[in-house]
Structure formats: C-alpha cells, structure tokens
Design a protein around this motif. Structure first.
Motif, PDB file in Angstrom:
ATOM      1  N   ILE A  68      -1.279  60.857  61.585  1.00  0.00           N
ATOM      2  CA  ILE A  68      -2.160  61.311  62.768  1.00  0.00           C
ATOM      3  C   ILE A  68      -3.727  61.128  61.897  1.00  0.00           C
ATOM      4  O   ILE A  68      -4.088  61.178  60.864  1.00  0.00           O
ATOM      5  N   ALA A  69      -4.578  60.385  63.015  1.00  0.00           N
ATOM      6  CA  ALA A  69      -6.064  60.467  62.648  1.00  0.00           C
ATOM      7  C   ALA A  69      -6.875  61.085  63.767  1.00  0.00           C
ATOM      8  O   ALA A  69      -6.933  60.721  64.929  1.00  0.00           O
ATOM      9  N   ALA A  70      -7.386  61.966  63.367  1.00  0.00           N
ATOM     10  CA  ALA A  70      -8.473  63.079  64.339  1.00  0.00           C
ATOM     11  C   ALA A  70      -9.914  62.295  64.322  1.00  0.00           C
ATOM     12  O   ALA A  70     -10.604  62.897  64.120  1.00  0.00           O
ATOM     13  N   VAL A  71      -9.573  60.958  64.979  1.00  0.00           N
ATOM     14  CA  VAL A  71     -10.813  60.179  65.138  1.00  0.00           C
ATOM     15  C   VAL A  71     -11.217  59.951  66.702  1.00  0.00           C
ATOM     16  O   VAL A  71     -12.015  59.092  66.781  1.00  0.00           O
ATOM     17  N   ALA A  72     -10.298  60.530  67.440  1.00  0.00           N
ATOM     18  CA  ALA A  72     -10.580  60.026  69.098  1.00  0.00           C
ATOM     19  C   ALA A  72     -11.868  60.088  69.550  1.00  0.00           C
ATOM     20  O   ALA A  72     -12.524  59.362  70.179  1.00  0.00           O
ATOM     21  N   SER A  73     -12.413  61.229  69.184  1.00  0.00           N
ATOM     22  CA  SER A  73     -13.871  61.549  69.777  1.00  0.00           C
ATOM     23  C   SER A  73     -15.069  60.839  68.869  1.00  0.00           C
ATOM     24  O   SER A  73     -16.011  60.366  69.480  1.00  0.00           O
ATOM     25  N   MET A  74     -14.934  60.960  67.533  1.00  0.00           N
ATOM     26  CA  MET A  74     -15.776  60.139  66.645  1.00  0.00           C
ATOM     27  C   MET A  74     -15.931  58.812  67.035  1.00  0.00           C
ATOM     28  O   MET A  74     -16.846  58.156  67.207  1.00  0.00           O
ATOM     29  N   TRP A  75     -14.615  57.982  67.228  1.00  0.00           N
ATOM     30  CA  TRP A  75     -14.782  56.483  67.299  1.00  0.00           C
ATOM     31  C   TRP A  75     -14.460  56.235  68.856  1.00  0.00           C
ATOM     32  O   TRP A  75     -14.487  55.135  69.131  1.00  0.00           O
ATOM     33  N   GLN A  76     -14.606  57.118  69.586  1.00  0.00           N
ATOM     34  CA  GLN A  76     -14.360  57.034  71.063  1.00  0.00           C
ATOM     35  C   GLN A  76     -13.008  56.273  71.381  1.00  0.00           C
ATOM     36  O   GLN A  76     -13.232  55.088  72.101  1.00  0.00           O
ATOM     37  N   MET A  77     -12.071  56.775  71.007  1.00  0.00           N
ATOM     38  CA  MET A  77     -10.858  56.033  71.120  1.00  0.00           C
ATOM     39  C   MET A  77      -9.700  56.822  71.974  1.00  0.00           C
ATOM     40  O   MET A  77     -10.134  57.861  72.233  1.00  0.00           O
ATOM     41  N   ALA A  78      -8.995  56.323  72.614  1.00  0.00           N
ATOM     42  CA  ALA A  78      -7.971  57.051  73.489  1.00  0.00           C
ATOM     43  C   ALA A  78      -7.140  57.844  72.478  1.00  0.00           C
ATOM     44  O   ALA A  78      -6.820  57.611  71.493  1.00  0.00           O
ATOM     45  N   VAL A  79      -6.840  59.224  73.148  1.00  0.00           N
ATOM     46  CA  VAL A  79      -5.659  59.772  72.360  1.00  0.00           C
ATOM     47  C   VAL A  79      -4.502  59.238  72.766  1.00  0.00           C
ATOM     48  O   VAL A  79      -3.948  59.189  73.966  1.00  0.00           O
ATOM     49  N   ALA A  80      -3.609  58.766  71.755  1.00  0.00           N
ATOM     50  CA  ALA A  80      -2.413  57.856  72.060  1.00  0.00           C
ATOM     51  C   ALA A  80      -1.666  57.579  70.569  1.00  0.00           C
ATOM     52  O   ALA A  80      -2.319  57.623  69.521  1.00  0.00           O
ATOM     53  N   TRP A  81      -0.421  57.633  70.773  1.00  0.00           N
ATOM     54  CA  TRP A  81       0.534  56.989  69.716  1.00  0.00           C
ATOM     55  C   TRP A  81       0.436  55.522  69.678  1.00  0.00           C
ATOM     56  O   TRP A  81       0.430  54.937  71.096  1.00  0.00           O
ATOM     57  N   THR A  82       0.215  54.926  68.728  1.00  0.00           N
ATOM     58  CA  THR A  82       0.180  53.454  68.623  1.00  0.00           C
ATOM     59  C   THR A  82       1.471  52.892  67.618  1.00  0.00           C
ATOM     60  O   THR A  82       1.513  53.605  66.459  1.00  0.00           O
ATOM     61  N   VAL A  83       1.965  51.851  68.024  1.00  0.00           N
ATOM     62  CA  VAL A  83       3.055  51.339  67.059  1.00  0.00           C
ATOM     63  C   VAL A  83       2.290  50.162  66.303  1.00  0.00           C
ATOM     64  O   VAL A  83       1.491  49.568  66.627  1.00  0.00           O
ATOM     65  N   TYR A  84       2.717  50.289  64.878  1.00  0.00           N
ATOM     66  CA  TYR A  84       2.371  49.165  64.146  1.00  0.00           C
ATOM     67  C   TYR A  84       3.493  48.211  63.553  1.00  0.00           C
ATOM     68  O   TYR A  84       4.465  48.657  63.266  1.00  0.00           O
ATOM     69  N   PHE A  85       3.003  47.036  63.766  1.00  0.00           N
ATOM     70  CA  PHE A  85       4.111  45.729  63.315  1.00  0.00           C
ATOM     71  C   PHE A  85       3.694  45.391  61.782  1.00  0.00           C
ATOM     72  O   PHE A  85       2.511  45.057  61.716  1.00  0.00           O
ATOM     73  N   ALA A  86       4.544  45.097  60.991  1.00  0.00           N
ATOM     74  CA  ALA A  86       4.355  44.527  59.846  1.00  0.00           C
ATOM     75  C   ALA A  86       4.086  43.084  59.929  1.00  0.00           C
ATOM     76  O   ALA A  86       4.760  42.330  60.630  1.00  0.00           O
ATOM     77  N   VAL A  87       3.030  42.683  59.160  1.00  0.00           N
ATOM     78  CA  VAL A  87       2.680  41.325  59.110  1.00  0.00           C
ATOM     79  C   VAL A  87       2.279  40.803  57.897  1.00  0.00           C
ATOM     80  O   VAL A  87       1.695  41.451  57.102  1.00  0.00           O
ATOM     81  N   PRO A  88       2.433  39.468  57.520  1.00  0.00           N
ATOM     82  CA  PRO A  88       2.088  38.715  56.247  1.00  0.00           C
ATOM     83  C   PRO A  88       0.480  38.668  56.233  1.00  0.00           C
ATOM     84  O   PRO A  88       0.021  39.002  55.062  1.00  0.00           O
ATOM     85  N   SER A  89      -0.407  38.452  57.284  1.00  0.00           N
ATOM     86  CA  SER A  89      -1.643  38.284  57.121  1.00  0.00           C
ATOM     87  C   SER A  89      -2.348  38.935  58.441  1.00  0.00           C
ATOM     88  O   SER A  89      -2.038  38.366  59.689  1.00  0.00           O
ATOM     89  N   ALA A  90      -2.903  39.930  58.373  1.00  0.00           N
ATOM     90  CA  ALA A  90      -3.750  40.602  59.662  1.00  0.00           C
ATOM     91  C   ALA A  90      -4.749  39.610  60.211  1.00  0.00           C
ATOM     92  O   ALA A  90      -4.636  39.606  61.423  1.00  0.00           O
ATOM     93  N   ASP A  91      -5.213  38.682  59.400  1.00  0.00           N
ATOM     94  CA  ASP A  91      -6.246  37.866  59.967  1.00  0.00           C
ATOM     95  C   ASP A  91      -5.592  36.981  60.838  1.00  0.00           C
ATOM     96  O   ASP A  91      -5.924  36.751  61.970  1.00  0.00           O
ATOM     97  N   GLU A  92      -4.665  36.315  60.302  1.00  0.00           N
ATOM     98  CA  GLU A  92      -3.858  35.253  61.031  1.00  0.00           C
ATOM     99  C   GLU A  92      -3.225  35.650  62.221  1.00  0.00           C
ATOM    100  O   GLU A  92      -3.190  35.171  63.468  1.00  0.00           O
ATOM    101  N   VAL A  93      -2.677  36.985  62.406  1.00  0.00           N
ATOM    102  CA  VAL A  93      -1.843  37.593  63.591  1.00  0.00           C
ATOM    103  C   VAL A  93      -2.923  37.976  64.613  1.00  0.00           C
ATOM    104  O   VAL A  93      -3.020  37.694  65.658  1.00  0.00           O
TER     105      VAL A  93
END
Length: 266
Positions: A68-93
């Motif tokens: 969990i990251a309590a940053v929704a208000s600070m970073w003006q992000m939506a309150v939500a669950w997010t799925v992360y996918f494993a990748v070899p290179s974040a920049d390339e993806v």
C-alpha cells in the motif's frame, strides 16, 4: 524483493518470469485505516517499507503479498488497486506502450531494488510494470495469497494483441506467458497457471467506473460470506454480491474496489 527467477514447483521453475502479473499495490489515503481493514478481511500482517512512512507491505505467514502507498492525495492519484507485470526493461516496455497508443502516467522511476512505471493501455485501463528483483518469489506469492487479474475492456482480442506486443506474450522466448482464446474471452497463463483473463464489453465513456475499461484484482478466499460480513463491519462497502454466491465485489473504506472469490482458477 525475492528473485526474478523462480525455483521449486511449477512450470515456471528455472525460467525468468516476465509479462506475468508479479505484484499488486494499493494507492490509498490513510495507512492506518487501510491496514486495519485488510487485516480484518484477509488476516494480513503489515511491515514498514524502505520507501518511507506512507508505504507498507502486507504479509501472509511472513511472505510479502501486496503493498500500500498512502500517496493518493499527495500525488493526486486515484484510490485503486493496481496490478504490476514483470518486465526485463521498464523503459522498453513503456516505449512500446506509447508506440501502440497507450500512455505513461508515472515513470519509469527508480525504486530500489528495481524500476517501476504506471501505464495505461489505449482504452484507458491502468497497469504497472516492474523491472528488477521481485518483491517475493513468484510461486510463493501465488501460494500465500492466491491472486488473479481480470481486464474488463472494449474488445478482448484487440487488447490481447496490444498487451501481447507490449509485454511479449506468446513469443518464442523461454518463460513468456501463454495466451489462449477461450470463446469470448482471452486466458493468460504463466507456467500453466491462470494469472489473468480478458473480457470484452467495457464502455470507455460509461459514467460508472466499473463499466469502463479497467484491471480488476481478485483474491481467492476460503469463505466469501465471511469476507463480506467483515468488510461491512470495518467500514467497507459491498458493491455486488448475492447470498451464497462464490464471488463478491467489495470496496474498502477509501473506495478502492476488489473482488473476493472462492473459485480457483485453472
């Protein structure tokens, strides 16, 4: 985070896990309320995260299962669950995502021991990518808190092409995810384990966010009815459930939506 390679049981043993869901994280406003709610509903225990006081990691029998990251208000992000996918290179993806009509919301950023980014596909569904050492061993993660993901999107087959090109699904590369077309949905497997399903029918302009394209996080539990009761008594909301049903859509006190189900994906 544990390893970017798995070992032991399962079809992914010895292969690099990439293109598969590897972590789920909740963006919220209040750490304490969120911890209390999910401890009650799932029995999760919490420990601090090296990123600071606003971050926590949930554990089941000592195995990290969610963040969990309590940053929704600070970073003006939506309150939500997010799925992360494993990748070899974040920049390339991230670049491949943009080339195919998607967008980059955040990053890629350096978050030791890896790099992460928040992206959106061309229909607006938000997802994350993670490059680096995984939070926990891939198989241990699934065993400790069985999680699978559903993408509700405008057109499942069009979405499968987009994600296949961005995340290298169904390629000749060892360890990639397998894609199966099953009637009107697309099924994603990693090492033979169902890790995601893609459904058609979402409406981009729908006023109800549950109808717009989105990734839905599902947690497999022993007793759906018990989760429903506990969520209600701890400030959550039951958005969809019928008595005796094996699946329920819930919202935590901050409004983040998730699903609990007693069905095991095969």
């Amino acid at each position: 985070m544990a390893k970017n390679e798995t070992s032991g049981k399962g079809g992914v043993s010895g292969n690099t896990v990439f293109g598969a869901p590897c972590w789920v994280s909740l963006t919220t406003r209040d750490v304490e309320t969120t911890e209390e709610f999910y401890r009650a509903v799932f029995g999760w225990e919490w420990r601090p995260n090296s990123l600071g006081d606003r971050f926590r990691v949930a554990q089941v029998d000592g195995v990290p299962v969610a963040g969990i990251a309590a940053v929704a208000s600070m970073w003006q992000m939506a309150v939500a669950w997010t799925v992360y996918f494993a990748v070899p290179s974040a920049d390339e993806v991230a670049a491949r995502c943009r080339e195919r009509g998607g967008t980059t919301a955040v990053g890629p950023l350096s978050l030791p021991p890896g790099r992460a980014a928040l992206l959106a596909d061309r229909d607006g569904a938000v997802f994350g990518i993670w490059e680096g050492r995984l939070v926990t061993d891939w198989e241990q993660w699934h065993e400790a808190a069985p999680t699978f993901i559903r993408l509700h999107t405008r057109n499942a087959f069009d979405a499968a092409i987009f994600y296949g090109e961005v995340l290298d699904w169904a390629t000749s590369r060892q360890g990639c995810c397998e894609v199966q077309y099953d009637g009107d949905e697309v099924v994603l497997r990693s090492g033979g384990v169902v890790v995601a399903r893609i459904h058609s029918g979402a409406v981009e302009s729908a006023p109800d966010p549950t109808i717009r394209p989105h990734w839905q996080v599902n947690f497999t539990v022993a007793d759906v009815a018990a989760c429903v009761r506990t969520a209600r008594t701890h400030g959550g909301e039951v958005l969809q459930w019928e008595a005796g049903a094996d699946e329920a859509v819930l919202a935590d006190p901050d409004g983040a939506r998730f699903t609990v189900t007693s069905k095991v994906e095969h």
